[in-house]
Design a protein around this motif. Structure first.
Motif, PDB file in Angstrom:
ATOM      1  N   ALA A   1      -2.388  -9.700  -3.152  1.00 52.84           N
ATOM      2  CA  ALA A   1      -3.516  -9.516  -4.068  1.00 52.84           C
ATOM      3  C   ALA A   1      -4.540  -8.539  -3.506  1.00 52.84           C
ATOM      4  O   ALA A   1      -5.092  -7.705  -4.229  1.00 52.84           O
ATOM      5  N   ALA A   2      -4.811  -8.628  -2.206  1.00 53.38           N
ATOM      6  CA  ALA A   2      -5.791  -7.732  -1.596  1.00 53.38           C
ATOM      7  C   ALA A   2      -5.298  -6.294  -1.598  1.00 53.38           C
ATOM      8  O   ALA A   2      -6.063  -5.360  -1.871  1.00 53.38           O
ATOM      9  N   ALA A   3      -4.014  -6.087  -1.281  1.00 51.26           N
ATOM     10  CA  ALA A   3      -3.465  -4.737  -1.278  1.00 51.26           C
ATOM     11  C   ALA A   3      -3.462  -4.142  -2.688  1.00 51.26           C
ATOM     12  O   ALA A   3      -3.747  -2.954  -2.878  1.00 51.26           O
ATOM     13  N   ARG A   4      -3.169  -4.966  -3.694  1.00 46.38           N
ATOM     14  CA  ARG A   4      -3.211  -4.476  -5.080  1.00 46.38           C
ATOM     15  C   ARG A   4      -4.627  -4.117  -5.489  1.00 46.38           C
ATOM     16  O   ARG A   4      -4.849  -3.160  -6.238  1.00 46.38           O
TER      17      ARG A   4
ATOM     18  N   LEU B   1       0.818  -1.212   0.000  1.00 48.33           N
ATOM     19  CA  LEU B   1       0.000   0.000   0.000  1.00 48.33           C
ATOM     20  C   LEU B   1       0.854   1.263   0.000  1.00 48.33           C
ATOM     21  O   LEU B   1       0.569   2.231  -0.728  1.00 48.33           O
ATOM     22  N   SER B   2       1.919   1.264   0.788  1.00 50.68           N
ATOM     23  CA  SER B   2       2.791   2.441   0.873  1.00 50.68           C
ATOM     24  C   SER B   2       3.531   2.694  -0.429  1.00 50.68           C
ATOM     25  O   SER B   2       3.851   3.846  -0.755  1.00 50.68           O
ATOM     26  N   ALA B   3       3.815   1.631  -1.185  1.00 51.10           N
ATOM     27  CA  ALA B   3       4.509   1.800  -2.456  1.00 51.10           C
ATOM     28  C   ALA B   3       3.603   2.388  -3.528  1.00 51.10           C
ATOM     29  O   ALA B   3       4.101   2.951  -4.514  1.00 51.10           O
ATOM     30  N   GLY B   4       2.277   2.274  -3.348  1.00 51.57           N
ATOM     31  CA  GLY B   4       1.378   2.731  -4.393  1.00 51.57           C
ATOM     32  C   GLY B   4       0.544   3.948  -4.048  1.00 51.57           C
ATOM     33  O   GLY B   4      -0.168   4.471  -4.909  1.00 51.57           O
ATOM     34  N   ALA B   5       0.601   4.413  -2.815  1.00 47.81           N
ATOM     35  CA  ALA B   5      -0.225   5.555  -2.416  1.00 47.81           C
ATOM     36  C   ALA B   5       0.348   6.191  -1.169  1.00 47.81           C
ATOM     37  O   ALA B   5       1.186   5.605  -0.470  1.00 47.81           O
TER      38      ALA B   5
ATOM     39  N   THR C   1     -21.212   8.208   1.741  1.00 47.87           N
ATOM     40  CA  THR C   1     -20.143   9.060   1.223  1.00 47.87           C
ATOM     41  C   THR C   1     -18.756   8.501   1.485  1.00 47.87           C
ATOM     42  O   THR C   1     -17.764   9.136   1.125  1.00 47.87           O
ATOM     43  N   THR C   2     -18.670   7.338   2.106  1.00 42.63           N
ATOM     44  CA  THR C   2     -17.367   6.769   2.468  1.00 42.63           C
ATOM     45  C   THR C   2     -17.257   5.343   1.939  1.00 42.63           C
ATOM     46  O   THR C   2     -17.970   4.452   2.401  1.00 42.63           O
ATOM     47  N   GLY C   3     -16.369   5.139   0.969  1.00 46.81           N
ATOM     48  CA  GLY C   3     -16.107   3.794   0.480  1.00 46.81           C
ATOM     49  C   GLY C   3     -15.045   3.127   1.334  1.00 46.81           C
ATOM     50  O   GLY C   3     -14.122   3.786   1.828  1.00 46.81           O
ATOM     51  N   LEU C   4     -15.176   1.832   1.522  1.00 48.17           N
ATOM     52  CA  LEU C   4     -14.228   1.084   2.334  1.00 48.17           C
ATOM     53  C   LEU C   4     -13.386   0.168   1.467  1.00 48.17           C
ATOM     54  O   LEU C   4     -13.821  -0.275   0.405  1.00 48.17           O
ATOM     55  N   SER C   5     -12.182  -0.114   1.944  1.00 49.72           N
ATOM     56  CA  SER C   5     -11.330  -1.135   1.343  1.00 49.72           C
ATOM     57  C   SER C   5     -10.905  -2.086   2.449  1.00 49.72           C
ATOM     58  O   SER C   5     -10.846  -1.707   3.617  1.00 49.72           O
ATOM     59  N   LEU C   6     -10.594  -3.327   2.060  1.00 52.81           N
ATOM     60  CA  LEU C   6     -10.261  -4.357   3.047  1.00 52.81           C
ATOM     61  C   LEU C   6      -9.070  -5.171   2.573  1.00 52.81           C
ATOM     62  O   LEU C   6      -9.018  -5.593   1.417  1.00 52.81           O
ATOM     63  N   VAL C   7      -8.120  -5.382   3.490  1.00 51.69           N
ATOM     64  CA  VAL C   7      -7.070  -6.378   3.296  1.00 51.69           C
ATOM     65  C   VAL C   7      -7.323  -7.443   4.351  1.00 51.69           C
ATOM     66  O   VAL C   7      -7.061  -7.232   5.531  1.00 51.69           O
ATOM     67  N   PRO C   8      -7.880  -8.603   3.958  1.00 52.45           N
ATOM     68  CA  PRO C   8      -8.241  -9.624   4.951  1.00 52.45           C
ATOM     69  C   PRO C   8      -7.005 -10.261   5.589  1.00 52.45           C
ATOM     70  O   PRO C   8      -6.138 -10.779   4.897  1.00 52.45           O
ATOM     71  N   VAL C   9      -6.941 -10.208   6.901  1.00 54.04           N
ATOM     72  CA  VAL C   9      -5.879 -10.869   7.658  1.00 54.04           C
ATOM     73  C   VAL C   9      -6.522 -11.488   8.887  1.00 54.04           C
ATOM     74  O   VAL C   9      -7.184 -10.800   9.657  1.00 54.04           O
TER      75      VAL C   9
END
Length: 290
Positions: free
Chosen positions: A109-112, A30-34, A83-91
């Protein structure tokens, strides 16, 4: 930098302590892409505070199904889901809901998918106590054991003790660890199930169980399994927007959480109520192994 490129990464403590390697991988991708701001809450209150202070950043939850459910519930009760979209990295270990929603369960894959995916609007099942269901609802459900109860500890005393004292300590540990007796009703349930005001089954017909699952947009699929007498009874099915269940005290499992007992509960489908970032191609992907 675009708002969508600014992420608030909220790492659930269960994920952090249970699978630190997956958490590290997710953070690196995530840090490498945003541009990311990482929050490490230690409990529900800090988790809620972090989401409340997200500003214009897109929240990314790193955790299991319960962490996702906690985030959706918080935003729903603040009336901010629209007004708020969520993202999830399942762990974590409990990821069946994440899989059913189409989120990859591999950390990379989840982070991408968080970085390259698209937001999809999903239905939400909201009950009359302002609770939410993201996936499946099942009735009845066996009651959960209270937290903190489990098998007796197998750890031996560090110092030798007399046999009678060891026996006494063992008895104390066993009694302390024994969960309280929970009475589970035997036999079928008697419930009235109504879908959009039409009675699907009434109290005079015992049932083995009821399930409510997502259907077409804006609708829930309801299945009632009557008790069979002789030949196996065919399930009763209906689709609708409003589902009411009433009868004797019953428990139900909403996603991964057992709730109740209640005597009546109504759930209403809120169409497209919340947004989740999913892989851009099909909304579903094959989990990637780490």
């Amino acid at each position: 930098m675009a708002t969508s490129d600014q992420l608030l990464v909220v790492i659930d403590p269960v994920a952090r302590h249970g699978d630190g390697e997956s958490v590290r991988i997710a953070k690196d991708v995530l840090s490498a892409g945003a541009a990311t701001k990482v929050c490490l809450p230690e409990g529900p209150e800090e988790f809620a505070r972090a989401l409340g202070r997200r500003g214009s950043r897109r929240p990314v939850v790193v955790g299991d199904d319960r962490a996702l459910l906690r985030a959706v519930t918080l935003l729903h009760r603040r009336r901010e889901l629209g007004t708020t979209g969520l993202s999830l990295v399942p762990v974590g270990a409990a990821l069946s809901l994440a899989r059913s929603l189409g989120v990859p369960t591999g950390a990379v894959a989840a982070a991408r998918a968080v970085l390259d995916g698209v937001e999809r609007r999903l239905d939400l099942l909201v009950d009359d106590s302002d609770g939410v269901v993201l996936g499946d609802l099942r009735i009845p459900s066996l009651p959960a054991l209270p937290s903190g109860h489990g098998a007796p500890s197998a750890t031996r005393d560090a110092t030798p003790v007399r046999p009678w004292l060891r026996m006494r300590k063992s008895l104390v540990r066993t009694l302390a660890a024994r969960p309280p007796r929970i009475t589970t009703p035997h036999g079928p349930s008697r419930l009235r199930v109504e879908v959009d005001g039409v009675t699907l089954v009434d109290l005079d017909q015992p049932v083995e169980g009821v399930s409510v699952t997502p259907g077409d947009p804006g609708l829930a699929e309801v299945e009632v399994r009557p008790v069979s007498v002789g030949a196996e009874a065919a399930p009763l099915r209906a689709a609708g927007r409003r589902v009411t269940v009433s009868g004797a005290d019953f428990r139900y499992r909403a996603d991964a959480v057992v709730k109740g007992p209640v005597r009546t509960r109504t759930w209403v489908v809120s169409e497209g109520a919340w947004g989740l970032t999913l892989p851009a191609a099909t909304g579903r992907t094959v989990p990637e192994e780490r």
